[in-house]
Design a protein around this motif. Structure first.
Motif, mmCIF file in Angstrom:
data_model
loop_
_atom_site.group_PDB
_atom_site.id
_atom_site.type_symbol
_atom_site.label_atom_id
_atom_site.label_comp_id
_atom_site.label_asym_id
_atom_site.label_seq_id
_atom_site.Cartn_x
_atom_site.Cartn_y
_atom_site.Cartn_z
ATOM 1 N N THR A 179 131.819 46.101 -4.878
ATOM 2 C CA THR A 179 131.947 44.935 -5.059
ATOM 3 C C THR A 179 131.535 44.150 -3.613
ATOM 4 O OG1 THR A 179 134.135 44.895 -3.998
ATOM 5 C CG2 THR A 179 133.867 44.741 -6.432
ATOM 6 N N ALA A 235 138.461 43.346 -3.791
ATOM 7 C CA ALA A 235 138.099 42.073 -4.257
ATOM 8 C C ALA A 235 137.813 40.918 -3.300
ATOM 9 C CB ALA A 235 138.881 41.482 -5.389
ATOM 10 N N THR A 275 144.221 39.126 -8.911
ATOM 11 C CA THR A 275 143.225 39.698 -8.165
ATOM 12 C C THR A 275 141.892 38.873 -8.482
ATOM 13 O OG1 THR A 275 141.846 41.670 -7.853
ATOM 14 C CG2 THR A 275 142.563 41.448 -9.937
ATOM 15 N N SER A 276 140.636 39.499 -8.202
ATOM 16 C CA SER A 276 139.622 38.429 -8.321
ATOM 17 C C SER A 276 139.436 37.254 -7.978
ATOM 18 C CB SER A 276 139.038 39.046 -9.892
ATOM 19 O OG SER A 276 138.855 40.557 -9.992
ATOM 20 N N SER A 336 138.205 33.524 -6.391
ATOM 21 C CA SER A 336 137.083 32.896 -6.138
ATOM 22 C C SER A 336 136.887 31.497 -5.998
ATOM 23 C CB SER A 336 135.798 33.224 -7.434
ATOM 24 O OG SER A 336 134.705 32.255 -7.247
ATOM 25 N N THR A 338 136.827 39.252 -13.346
ATOM 26 C CA THR A 338 135.758 39.057 -12.548
ATOM 27 C C THR A 338 135.266 37.626 -12.609
ATOM 28 O OG1 THR A 338 134.129 39.900 -14.096
ATOM 29 C CG2 THR A 338 135.090 41.168 -12.346
#
Length: 443
Positions: A211, A255, A298-299, A301, A344
Motif C-alpha cells: 500500500t 493503511a 480502516t482505509s 481517505s 479501499t
C-alpha cells in the motif's frame, strides 16, 4: 540517462505563450467518438536533434505524445501517410483545406531544437481546423535527460486545451512489484512513469511491503512494511532516499493516507482485535484518535478540501463505507447494497466521487459513488479487482486485477486503468506482477 527517481525531482522549467480562440473543442466523456487529430512529424534541426544510433529526440517525443493521447481513449490520430501538406518550418501556415479533407478536427504543429548544448526547446501550436484559428501556442525548455517529461507535458497541454480538464500524463506510479512463488512472495516498492517506462525499485525485497501512498507535495511515499515481521507504516523520503518509521505505536499500523496539504497523515492502528483510525501531525509527530469502539475501522481517505474522511468499518455487522468529519464526529454510513462488502475507498481529487472495491458473492468490483452514497456505478469486475487509485485530474482510475488461476498455477497480478465512465480499460505493463498502485500528482 538519469534514473526516474532523480528525474521526478528535477524541475521542468518552461516559458509559455498562448493564443486562445473563441471556439473550444468540447469533450463530454469516453462515450463520445474520439477527436480526430492530425499530428505531423516534429520539425527538427540536425537530423532530429542529436540523432545517433537511430535515436531522434523529435521522433521519440512525438511517439510518447501520441501514445499518451491514444491511450486516453479521447483522441484518434490520423495516419501521417494520408497527410497532404508537408511542413518545412514551424512558421509555415496550415493549409486548412488540406487537413479538412482528411476530416481532421485538430492539427498539432511542432518543432524541437537544441539550446545551449544540453537542452531541448519544444515549440508547438494547436489549430482548430474548422474555425481556422490557433487554439494554443506553447514553448517548453528542458534538459535532454528530461525529454520524456517534455513529451508528457506536451500531451498534458493538448489534453487540457481540448478537454478543459488537467492532463495526467506527466505523472509517476508507485506500486508493489511481486515475484516468486506464492509460498515465498517477494514484494518490492517500485516506481515508474504512468505509461510503464523508467521502472526502478525503491526497496530491496528483504521485507514485504504494501500500500504505497504519495504525499501531495511529492516529498514522501508512505507504505506498510513488515520489518522484523512487525507490520508498521514507514515513510520513504524521495529526496534523501531514506526510510523512517512513522510514529511509535506499540502494535500494527497500516493503511496510510496523506492530507491534501501534506501536513498530516491518516493511519490505522490495530491492538487486541480492535482497529481505530488516527491522524498524525507530521511536523510535531503528535497523533490523535479519530474513531472508537469494538470494531475495525480502516482505509481512511481525506476529501480534497481536507474536511471529511471516508473509511470502511464493520461497525454495522459487515464491511461498509462511512464518512465522518475530520475530527471524527458525525459518522454516516454511505454504502447499502444488499449482500455486498466494501473496502479501499478513496476520494476523487475533484471531490465528485468516491472510488471503492466491492465484494459480492465470488466476484470483486471497482466502482464509484457520490460522497452521499448515491449514484453507485461499477467500472470493472473480475475474479479479483481491487485497490483503486485516482489520476490527479480525477478522470481515470488505476487498479490491480488477477484472473482465476489453475489448480497448480496462480494467474499473474496486473495493473489496469479505466476511465471514470467505465470505458477504455487498458493494461498497464510492468516487468513482473504488479499490485497496490498509487498515482502521483502532476510533476
Amino acid at each position: 540517462m538519469r534514473k526516474l527517481l532523480s528525474l521526478i525531482l528535477t524541475i521542468l522549467y518552461f516559458t509559455t505563450s498562448s493564443a486562445s480562440a473563441q471556439l473550444n473543442v468540447s469533450i463530454s466523456g469516453a462515450n463520445q467518438a474520439p477527436i480526430p487529430i492530425a499530428f505531423p512529424n516534429i520539425i527538427s534541426d540536425n537530423n532530429g536533434v542529436g540523432a545517433f544510433l537511430g535515436f531522434s529526440y523529435a521522433n521519440k517525443v512525438r511517439d510518447v505524445v501520441l501514445a499518451d493521447l491514444e491511450r486516453s481513449g479521447l483522441f484518434r490520430i490520423i495516419s501521417e501517410r494520408s497527410y497532404i501538406q508537408k511542413f518545412n518550418s514551424f512558421s509555415d501556415e496550415p493549409i486548412f483545406g488540406d487537413w479538412r479533407i482528411l476530416n481532421a478536427q485538430v492539427l498539432v504543429q511542432s518543432a524541437i531544437e537544441e539550446e545551449s548544448g544540453n537542452e531541448l526547446k519544444l515549440s508547438f501550436k494547436i489549430w482548430d481546423i474548422i474555425s481556422q484559428k490557433e487554439l494554443l501556442y506553447e514553448l517548453y525548455t528542458a534538459d535532454k535527460d528530461n525529454w520524456r517529461r517534455l513529451a508528457h507535458s506536451m500531451a498534458d497541454a493538448i489534453y487540457e486545451r481540448l478537454t478543459g480538464d488537467k492532463g495526467y500524463f506527466n505523472t509517476v506510479i508507485a506500486y508493489i512489484s511481486e515475484s516468486g512463488p506464492s509460498s515465498k512472495r517477494v514484494k518490492r516498492l517500485a516506481l515508474m512513469d504512468q505509461d510503464g517506462d523508467g521502472h526502478q525499485f525503491l526497496t530491496s525485497g528483504a521485507n514485504l511491503v504494501l500500500t504505497p501512498r504519495f504525499s501531495p507535495d511529492m516529498q514522501y511515499i508512505a507504505y506498510l512494511s513488515y520489518v522484523n515481521n512487525k507490520p508498521r507504516v514507514y515513510m520513504y523520503n524521495l529526496r534523501t532516499q531514506k526510510t523512517e518509521l512513522l510514529g511509535n505505536f506499540p502494535g500494527m499500523t497500516f493503511a496510510p493516507r496523506f492530507s491534501p496539504d501534506s501536513s498530516s497523515i491518516l493511519l490505522s492502528f490495530s491492538k487486541n482485535g480492535v482497529t481505530d483510525i488516527y491522524e498524525m501531525d507530521l511536523a510535531t509527530r503528535q497523533s490523535k484518535k479519530l474513531t472508537t469502539g469494538p470494531h475495525i475501522d480502516t482505509s481512511p481517505s481525506y476529501s480534497p478540501d481536507g474536511q471529511k474522511i471516508v473509511f470502511n468499518s464493520d461497525r454495522g455487522g459487515n464491511q461498509q463505507l462511512y464518512v465522518m468529519n475530520r475530527d471524527g464526529s458525525n459518522v454516516e454510513r454511505i454504502s447499502f447494497r444488499q449482500g455486498s462488502r466494501y473496502a479501499t475507498p478513496v476520494w476523487s481529487p475533484r471531490g465528485d466521487y468516491i472510488a471503492f472495491t466491492r465484494m459480492e458473492g465470488n466476484s470483486f468490483y471497482i466502482g464509484v459513488m457520490y460522497p452521499d452514497g448515491t449514484g453507485e456505478r461499477t467500472l470493472a469486475s473480475g475474479f479479483i479487482v481491487e485497490g483503486p487509485t485516482w489520476s490527479p485530474n480525477g478522470r481515470v482510475l488505476m487498479f490491480q486485477r488477477q484472473n482465476k488461476g489453475t489448480a497448480t498455477t496462480n494467474a499473474p497480478i496486473q495493473l489496469y486503468s479505466v476511465d471514470v465512465t467505465g470505458q477504455n480499460e487498458r493494461l498497464v505493463l510492468t516487468p513482473g506482477d504488479g499490485s497496490d498502485p498509487a498515482w502521483s500528482p502532476l510533476l
